[in-house]
Design a protein around this motif. Sequence first.
Motif, PDB file in Angstrom:
ATOM      1  N   MET A   1      48.043  35.702  24.971  1.00  0.00           N
ATOM      2  CA  MET A   1      48.567  36.709  25.860  1.00  0.00           C
ATOM      3  C   MET A   1      47.503  37.044  26.899  1.00  0.00           C
ATOM      4  O   MET A   1      46.337  37.206  26.565  1.00  0.00           O
ATOM      5  N   MET A   2      47.932  37.121  28.109  1.00  0.00           N
ATOM      6  CA  MET A   2      47.048  37.526  29.209  1.00  0.00           C
ATOM      7  C   MET A   2      47.615  38.806  29.808  1.00  0.00           C
ATOM      8  O   MET A   2      48.792  39.116  29.637  1.00  0.00           O
ATOM      9  N   ARG A   3      46.789  39.498  30.525  1.00  0.00           N
ATOM     10  CA  ARG A   3      47.244  40.695  31.258  1.00  0.00           C
ATOM     11  C   ARG A   3      47.485  40.318  32.709  1.00  0.00           C
ATOM     12  O   ARG A   3      46.811  39.449  33.265  1.00  0.00           O
ATOM     13  N   CYS A   4      48.421  40.994  33.315  1.00  0.00           N
ATOM     14  CA  CYS A   4      48.725  40.774  34.720  1.00  0.00           C
ATOM     15  C   CYS A   4      47.518  41.217  35.554  1.00  0.00           C
ATOM     16  O   CYS A   4      46.979  42.309  35.343  1.00  0.00           O
ATOM     17  N   PRO A   5      47.073  40.393  36.499  1.00  0.00           N
ATOM     18  CA  PRO A   5      45.920  40.782  37.314  1.00  0.00           C
ATOM     19  C   PRO A   5      46.229  41.913  38.298  1.00  0.00           C
ATOM     20  O   PRO A   5      45.313  42.499  38.865  1.00  0.00           O
ATOM     21  N   PHE A   6      47.500  42.261  38.459  1.00  0.00           N
ATOM     22  CA  PHE A   6      47.890  43.289  39.428  1.00  0.00           C
ATOM     23  C   PHE A   6      48.145  44.645  38.764  1.00  0.00           C
ATOM     24  O   PHE A   6      47.528  45.642  39.131  1.00  0.00           O
ATOM     25  N   CYS A   7      49.030  44.681  37.760  1.00  0.00           N
ATOM     26  CA  CYS A   7      49.379  45.965  37.136  1.00  0.00           C
ATOM     27  C   CYS A   7      48.758  46.149  35.750  1.00  0.00           C
ATOM     28  O   CYS A   7      48.911  47.201  35.149  1.00  0.00           O
ATOM     29  N   LYS A   8      48.089  45.150  35.234  1.00  0.00           N
ATOM     30  CA  LYS A   8      47.390  45.179  33.948  1.00  0.00           C
ATOM     31  C   LYS A   8      48.313  45.274  32.731  1.00  0.00           C
ATOM     32  O   LYS A   8      47.866  45.532  31.624  1.00  0.00           O
ATOM     33  N   LYS A   9      49.609  45.051  32.897  1.00  0.00           N
ATOM     34  CA  LYS A   9      50.533  44.970  31.761  1.00  0.00           C
ATOM     35  C   LYS A   9      50.445  43.568  31.182  1.00  0.00           C
ATOM     36  O   LYS A   9      49.854  42.674  31.770  1.00  0.00           O
ATOM     37  N   SER A  10      51.056  43.347  30.036  1.00  0.00           N
ATOM     38  CA  SER A  10      50.989  42.019  29.426  1.00  0.00           C
ATOM     39  C   SER A  10      51.885  41.038  30.179  1.00  0.00           C
ATOM     40  O   SER A  10      52.857  41.422  30.825  1.00  0.00           O
ATOM     41  N   ALA A  11      51.516  39.773  30.079  1.00  0.00           N
ATOM     42  CA  ALA A  11      52.279  38.702  30.718  1.00  0.00           C
ATOM     43  C   ALA A  11      52.589  37.651  29.664  1.00  0.00           C
ATOM     44  O   ALA A  11      51.770  37.382  28.778  1.00  0.00           O
TER      45      ALA A  11
ATOM     46  N   VAL B   1      55.501  41.165  32.342  1.00  0.00           N
ATOM     47  CA  VAL B   1      56.680  41.749  31.704  1.00  0.00           C
ATOM     48  C   VAL B   1      57.137  43.037  32.393  1.00  0.00           C
ATOM     49  O   VAL B   1      58.243  43.515  32.150  1.00  0.00           O
ATOM     50  N   ASN B   2      56.313  43.601  33.256  1.00  0.00           N
ATOM     51  CA  ASN B   2      56.678  44.804  34.013  1.00  0.00           C
ATOM     52  C   ASN B   2      57.722  44.418  35.056  1.00  0.00           C
ATOM     53  O   ASN B   2      57.446  43.642  35.969  1.00  0.00           O
ATOM     54  N   VAL B   3      58.937  44.932  34.923  1.00  0.00           N
ATOM     55  CA  VAL B   3      60.018  44.542  35.838  1.00  0.00           C
ATOM     56  C   VAL B   3      59.752  44.970  37.275  1.00  0.00           C
ATOM     57  O   VAL B   3      60.290  44.373  38.213  1.00  0.00           O
ATOM     58  N   PHE B   4      58.921  45.980  37.490  1.00  0.00           N
ATOM     59  CA  PHE B   4      58.609  46.419  38.846  1.00  0.00           C
ATOM     60  C   PHE B   4      57.529  45.550  39.489  1.00  0.00           C
ATOM     61  O   PHE B   4      57.378  45.531  40.696  1.00  0.00           O
ATOM     62  N   CYS B   5      56.783  44.819  38.672  1.00  0.00           N
ATOM     63  CA  CYS B   5      55.740  43.932  39.183  1.00  0.00           C
ATOM     64  C   CYS B   5      56.242  42.487  39.191  1.00  0.00           C
ATOM     65  O   CYS B   5      56.327  41.855  40.239  1.00  0.00           O
ATOM     66  N   SER B   6      56.564  41.958  38.013  1.00  0.00           N
ATOM     67  CA  SER B   6      57.081  40.594  37.832  1.00  0.00           C
ATOM     68  C   SER B   6      56.239  39.516  38.507  1.00  0.00           C
ATOM     69  O   SER B   6      56.768  38.488  38.929  1.00  0.00           O
TER      70      SER B   6
ATOM     71  N   THR C   1      47.244  30.018  34.677  1.00  0.00           N
ATOM     72  CA  THR C   1      45.950  30.082  34.003  1.00  0.00           C
ATOM     73  C   THR C   1      45.572  28.692  33.484  1.00  0.00           C
ATOM     74  O   THR C   1      46.431  27.831  33.327  1.00  0.00           O
ATOM     75  N   THR C   2      44.289  28.518  33.228  1.00  0.00           N
ATOM     76  CA  THR C   2      43.782  27.294  32.619  1.00  0.00           C
ATOM     77  C   THR C   2      43.007  27.691  31.377  1.00  0.00           C
ATOM     78  O   THR C   2      42.085  28.502  31.433  1.00  0.00           O
ATOM     79  N   GLU C   3      43.392  27.119  30.247  1.00  0.00           N
ATOM     80  CA  GLU C   3      42.773  27.432  28.962  1.00  0.00           C
ATOM     81  C   GLU C   3      42.088  26.174  28.445  1.00  0.00           C
ATOM     82  O   GLU C   3      42.646  25.085  28.517  1.00  0.00           O
ATOM     83  N   SER C   4      40.857  26.343  27.947  1.00  0.00           N
ATOM     84  CA  SER C   4      40.133  25.163  27.474  1.00  0.00           C
ATOM     85  C   SER C   4      39.295  25.496  26.247  1.00  0.00           C
ATOM     86  O   SER C   4      38.959  26.648  25.994  1.00  0.00           O
ATOM     87  N   ILE C   5      38.968  24.464  25.489  1.00  0.00           N
ATOM     88  CA  ILE C   5      38.056  24.586  24.354  1.00  0.00           C
ATOM     89  C   ILE C   5      36.665  24.264  24.871  1.00  0.00           C
ATOM     90  O   ILE C   5      36.436  23.182  25.400  1.00  0.00           O
TER      91      ILE C   5
END
Length: 81
Positions: free
Chosen positions: A1-11, A31-36, A41-45
Motif C-alpha cells: 500500500m502506498m499513500r497518495c502523494p497529493f492528499c496522503k490517503k491510501s492508494a 481511494v479518495n473520491v475527491f482526489c482520485s 511506482t517502481t518496487e525492487s528488492i
Amino acid sequence: MMRCPFCKKSAHVRTSRYLSENVKQSYLQCVNVFCSATFRTTESIDEVIRPPAEAQAPTPAPAATPAPRKVRGCYSSPFSH
C-alpha cells in the motif's frame, strides 16, 4: 500500500507488471473520491536479509513397539473364579 502523494490517503494497486526478476512497476489510484489521482511506482528488492533454509530430508522415527498393558482382567466376568 502506498499513500497518495497529493492528499496522503491510501492508494490501491490497479495493475502491475514485472520489469525484471527483482523489479515490479505498479499503477495505483487514490481511494479518495475527491482526489482520485493515478500514479506509477517502481518496487525492487535491494537486499536479501536471510535466504530460505536449505531443505533437509526428515530422519525416519524409530519404530516403536506397543507398550505392554498394565491393567489386566478389567473386562473379565465377575463370575469367573
